[in-house]
Structure formats: structure tokens, C-alpha cells
Design a protein around this motif. Sequence first.
Motif, PDB file in Angstrom:
ATOM      1  N   THR A 171     -57.379  16.632   7.934  1.00 35.48           N
ATOM      2  CA  THR A 171     -58.543  16.421   8.787  1.00 35.48           C
ATOM      3  C   THR A 171     -58.985  17.750   9.382  1.00 35.48           C
ATOM      4  N   ARG A 175     -63.383  17.343  13.743  1.00 36.69           N
ATOM      5  CA  ARG A 175     -63.284  15.905  13.980  1.00 36.69           C
ATOM      6  C   ARG A 175     -62.330  15.567  15.120  1.00 36.69           C
ATOM      7  N   HIS A 220     -62.433  11.753  15.570  1.00 38.21           N
ATOM      8  CA  HIS A 220     -63.749  11.114  15.433  1.00 38.21           C
ATOM      9  C   HIS A 220     -64.023  10.796  13.973  1.00 38.21           C
ATOM     10  N   ASN A 222     -66.876  11.047  12.446  1.00 35.99           N
ATOM     11  CA  ASN A 222     -67.904  11.917  11.863  1.00 35.99           C
ATOM     12  C   ASN A 222     -67.757  13.338  12.386  1.00 35.99           C
ATOM     13  N   TYR A 223     -68.435  14.257  11.692  1.00 25.18           N
ATOM     14  CA  TYR A 223     -68.522  15.642  12.151  1.00 25.18           C
ATOM     15  C   TYR A 223     -69.609  15.752  13.218  1.00 25.18           C
TER      16      TYR A 223
END
Length: 537
Positions: A171, A175, A220, A222-223
Motif C-alpha cells: 500500500t 493512502r 483510505h 482512494n488516493y
Amino acid sequence: MYQDKRTKLYLPDSVRPRSSGYSDAGASLTRRALKKFNARSGSPNEDINWNNLTLRQRSRMLYMSSPLATSAINTNRTKAVGMGLTLKSTIDRETLGLKPEAAKDWQKHTEREFALWANRKAGCDATGMNNFAGMQQLALISWLMSGDVFALVKRYKPDSVHPYSLRLHITEADRVRTPAEYGGLRYPGITDGENPDSHNRIFDGVETDAGGMVTAYYVHSNYPWQITGRDDEWVRVEAYGQRTRLPNIFHIMSSERPDQYRGVSYLAPAIEPILQLNRYVDSALTMALIQSYFTAWIIVKDHPEEIPWDSTGGADDMELPGAGPVFGRSRTNPDELDMGPGTCQTLKEDEDIKFGNPNMPVPGFDAFVQTFCKLVGAGMGIPYDVLVKEYNSSYSAARAALLDAWEDIRMRRKWFVEDFCQPVYEIWLAEAVARGRVTAPGFFDDPLVRAAWCGAQWIGPVQGSIDPLKEAQAAVLQIQHALKTHEQVTREMSGGDWDANVEQLAAENEKLAAAGGGNISITMNLNEKDDDKGDTE
């Protein structure tokens, strides 16, 4: 005597205030060179976390656009990880009470089991894109580029091909950030927050308890600027499992300050110099291109609308699909002229043009670029020779550059192993023992016994060699005088296993003897003079 400005009294010179120590040096507020140098450093959270999003974007752009930045990161990846760090189990057999033969058998079996998991993309990667070696390369590049990187621990149902449930999901740093409802901002700025349930502080997505211990991470879906129709979702991942106390997420980073919870991009100190160097090189390249164009403008006074001749063809003839005319006057805009190699242009009767006089080559271009590269390399721990892959100096200077770079890379490899490779192996081994595929008595009963079973080395690329013969001769001398062991030399020069080499050589000699060839032995004369002059130019 002097007059005190505050009391207006005249006092002897012996009581005049004097600067001492750093107050008359780097901390001086009166020296002309330092008067406007008003540095103010905040906490690691303010200096690092609040600026990290900007640093990441700039570092990634430089990695994608600057050969120097790309070389710095890729050199670390190639030297520190290469084709992947390979597991070599080294259990503490004295603690475990095992004989050498039993320990070797256990280690070989465990290495085979680990390879069964690590070599299959769908068996170790939650996305199915990389095997464990590929994840190492990806994680190291992302760590250096973004400052840190995370690996989420996931569990999939085992099947007949993949007997283990462990999966890793690499990841990216963006994020992991503080949720907006907990005080975090979506864009660069303050990234602090607080968990309303426990009142734990959150530093850019990293939750800590009252004592500063990391307790959880916020990931999260999404970016920050991702264009997507997916809903924004936050997942709180506890740092360690409540029952097993094994990591639920791996945080790969290096610290440069106490109380630091997020990493800093490897390129951060060199962002401005690399950017300015790019601009300088681009400017010099543009000047060279302009000077290489031999373009003539012919003014037709009687018929300005006509083009009498064009050595490369008229504007109607030279056109690329969807791009308009390559040379000549633009069909869509008559007032637009294009320059090109060896072209002739037509100007209107009332038109004129003036050229600058770009000087190519730019005086001192090579020396300037080399000096800049040396400064950038020094800041990132990579000597100029290694950074630009240019070994034109003497043998001693080139070897010193390789040794210097290797020290920095070896340290970075150690950090990477401790943050990623070894913890992953320990989680995998716990599952292998629990499933009965690896037998390790006492593994779950005593932490000391568990640590003894988890002992391992991670073998990767070895230090580069300029003159293998000289370095082999030096290694033999070190062994003869007990400065190093055969095992140390084997690991440093080839990354291999000396015991395994001896066994393999014994088997090969038996085969040669059976074939009538006899054993092969090589004698090296250490006093023999080498034809290579070494430090000659």
C-alpha cells in the motif's frame, strides 16, 4: 570606557559584554552573513508530516522525469534487493538442542516450504501481481520515492495449490492518512487528529497511545486526488493482533528524528538541486536544437502570398496526421511559422525576424553538471561514479566509490530486512507451524524458543568488483591470517553458503574421480605480479 545603552553609564571595558562559543559563530545574530538566516525548526510532525504530501508528489515527478533521480533510486533497488533477497534459515540449534545434521535438514525443509509460498504470485500477493521478490523490489522503490510504504497482512482461504492463507498487499504512502472527520485534511496542510473513542493522537494516519507507542494505522480506499466513483472509506488497522500479537501491517521507513512516525522521501534533500539541474540541461539542449536548425526566410516583395521555393517541400506537402504542417506557414493560422531542420520559410512584405545567438556548447557545461551531480550524490550517499555509472578514474578511486556506496546500501538493506523480510518470514513460519507443515516444538510456548526457530539471513546482491583476481587474492590472505572465515568471504563475495559449496565440490570431485578425471585443484601464487598496473591511469 564605554557607555551602556540601557543605563547610560560609562563603564570600563573589562565589563563589556562579549560573545563566546556559538554565539560568536553559527548562532551569531550580529554577523552580516547570518543576520537574515532565521531558521526555525518545529516538531517532526510539523516539519515532516505537514509537508510530506508535497514532497511525495515532487519526488515521484522527479523519478519519472529526471535521469539523475531515477538512477539514485534504481541503484539502491538493484544493489540492495536486486532479483530479490533469498531466505537462508539459520536457527539457533544450541538453544533448540539439535544436532548439526538435524538442524540442516530442518532448515532445508523450511526453505523449500517458504519458497512454495514466496515464488507464487497468487500465493503471496493479495493482488496476484508479484511474487515475494517482486514485492521486495516494489516496496523498496516506493519506500525511497515516497518516504515510506506499507504492507497489509491479509488472509485468503487455502486451496490445493496454495496451502497458506497469508497474503501481502503493498500500500502506497498516500493512502495512509488521518481521516477528515478526525481532524485530517484532504490536501497538504495539518495532518493531526484524534481518535474520539480512545483520545489517542493521530499523526498523518498513524495512531499512538499516551506513551507514544503506535497502536493503529488508518488506510483510505482512494488516493488524495484519485478520479474515481468509489466512495471514500476508512479502515482502522490495528498495528498488532490482540490475540497473536503478530503485526497486521508492516511500516517500512527510516527515521531521521526522534518521535517521527512517517518517513521522508529519499530525494527530499535534493529536490531543488535536481529540478534546477534538469532546467539547466533542458535549456542547453534547446539552445543546441535551435542552433542546429538551418532555417531561411525568403521575402517576396512582388508576390508576398506566394512561396517561390522550399528545399524540403511546401507546407501542404509536409504534414503529419492530426498534427498540422511540420514546416512552413500553418494552414490553420497564416500568421504562424514553424522552424525545422533545413527549411526555408516565407515572410510577408512587412515581416522581419531577429535571432538570438545561442552559444553551443555552453562554456563549462560538463564541469558544471559533474559538480552538481557530485553534490546531489553526496547528499544521498551515492558517489558520483556510482550515481552516473561512469568509472573513468583510477582503479583505487573507482573501488573506493563502490565501497562507499556499498556501506550505505548495506545499511539500507538491513533496515529493509528488519522492517519487511524478517517480520513476513516470522508470520509465515507461525502459520506453517500451526498448520503442521513445519515442525517446531515449543514454538508457541516460549518466546526464546520461537526466536531460535525464526533465525534467518537474507542473501542478496554482493558488493561489486572491479578486479576480481586482486580481491580473491586479498580474501585468501585474510583467511590464511584468520582475519576472516571461509563463510564470511563466501557470503561477501558471492552471497553463497560455504558449507553447501563444500558439499557440492565433494560430490563433483567424486563424479570426476569416477569418470577418471581426478580432482581439480587450483593453486594461486599470491606473490605473482599482476600485469594490471592498478592505480595507473
